[in-house]
Scaffold this motif. Structure first.
Motif, PDB file in Angstrom:
ATOM      1  N   ALA A  91       0.853  -1.190   0.000  1.00 29.18           N
ATOM      2  CA  ALA A  91       0.000   0.000   0.000  1.00 29.18           C
ATOM      3  C   ALA A  91       0.887   1.238   0.000  1.00 29.18           C
ATOM      4  O   ALA A  91       2.101   1.142   0.167  1.00 29.18           O
ATOM      5  N   VAL A  92       0.254   2.379  -0.183  1.00 26.37           N
ATOM      6  CA  VAL A  92       0.917   3.650   0.093  1.00 26.37           C
ATOM      7  C   VAL A  92       0.666   3.976   1.562  1.00 26.37           C
ATOM      8  O   VAL A  92      -0.485   3.938   2.013  1.00 26.37           O
ATOM      9  N   TYR A  93       1.727   4.272   2.278  1.00 23.53           N
ATOM     10  CA  TYR A  93       1.634   4.566   3.713  1.00 23.53           C
ATOM     11  C   TYR A  93       1.758   6.070   3.923  1.00 23.53           C
ATOM     12  O   TYR A  93       2.658   6.724   3.373  1.00 23.53           O
ATOM     13  N   TYR A  94       0.850   6.590   4.740  1.00 19.64           N
ATOM     14  CA  TYR A  94       0.784   8.018   5.007  1.00 19.64           C
ATOM     15  C   TYR A  94       0.932   8.291   6.496  1.00 19.64           C
ATOM     16  O   TYR A  94       0.390   7.571   7.332  1.00 19.64           O
ATOM     17  N   CYS A  95       1.607   9.362   6.799  1.00 20.95           N
ATOM     18  CA  CYS A  95       1.728   9.843   8.169  1.00 20.95           C
ATOM     19  C   CYS A  95       0.732  10.991   8.363  1.00 20.95           C
ATOM     20  O   CYS A  95       0.522  11.801   7.443  1.00 20.95           O
ATOM     21  N   ASN A  96       0.138  11.041   9.543  1.00 21.83           N
ATOM     22  CA  ASN A  96      -0.764  12.124   9.900  1.00 21.83           C
ATOM     23  C   ASN A  96      -0.396  12.603  11.301  1.00 21.83           C
ATOM     24  O   ASN A  96      -0.117  11.784  12.185  1.00 21.83           O
TER      25      ASN A  96
END
Length: 122
Positions: A91-96
């Protein structure tokens, strides 16, 4: 202006490991919660792990025991250590950052990184 820069993604074989980093600028990093999300093609963006300002962590059931979220406030950086990777982790991993962390649930803010691709081959 809050800025997040993710790194550490890549291609790895099943069973391998990766460590993602999320470097944060423009905010008081030590007092905010952080969440890591992932989104596979055609799927929603789902929470993988979160860590509160005090270091309390929470994980999706699918990654418990394999992934570890951590933070280094001296470096304004959050990490996601991913072990025993599976093809379904692709997957594409995102930080928030800066979201609300309440009752072991993280509610994202509007501050997202650009994402980093993780591909796990079988």
């Amino acid at each position: 202006q809050v800025q997040l820069v993710e790194s550490g993604g890549g291609l790895v074989q099943a069973g391998g490991s990766l460590r993602l980093s999320c470097a944060v600028s423009g905010s008081a990093f030590s007092i905010i919660a952080v969440g890591w999300y992932r989104q596979a093609p055609g799927n929603s963006r789902d929470l993988v792990a979160a860590i509160s300002a005090r270091g309390i962590t929470n994980y999706a059931d699918s990654v418990k025991g394999r992934f570890t979220i951590s933070r280094d406030n001296s470096k304004n950086t959050a990490y996601l250590q991913m072990n025993s990777l599976k093809p379904e982790d692709t997957a594409v991993y995102y930080c928030n950052v800066g979201g609300a962390y309440s009752r072991s649930t993280y509610y994202p803010s509007d501050y997202w990184g650009q994402g980093t691709q993780v591909t796990v081959s079988s």
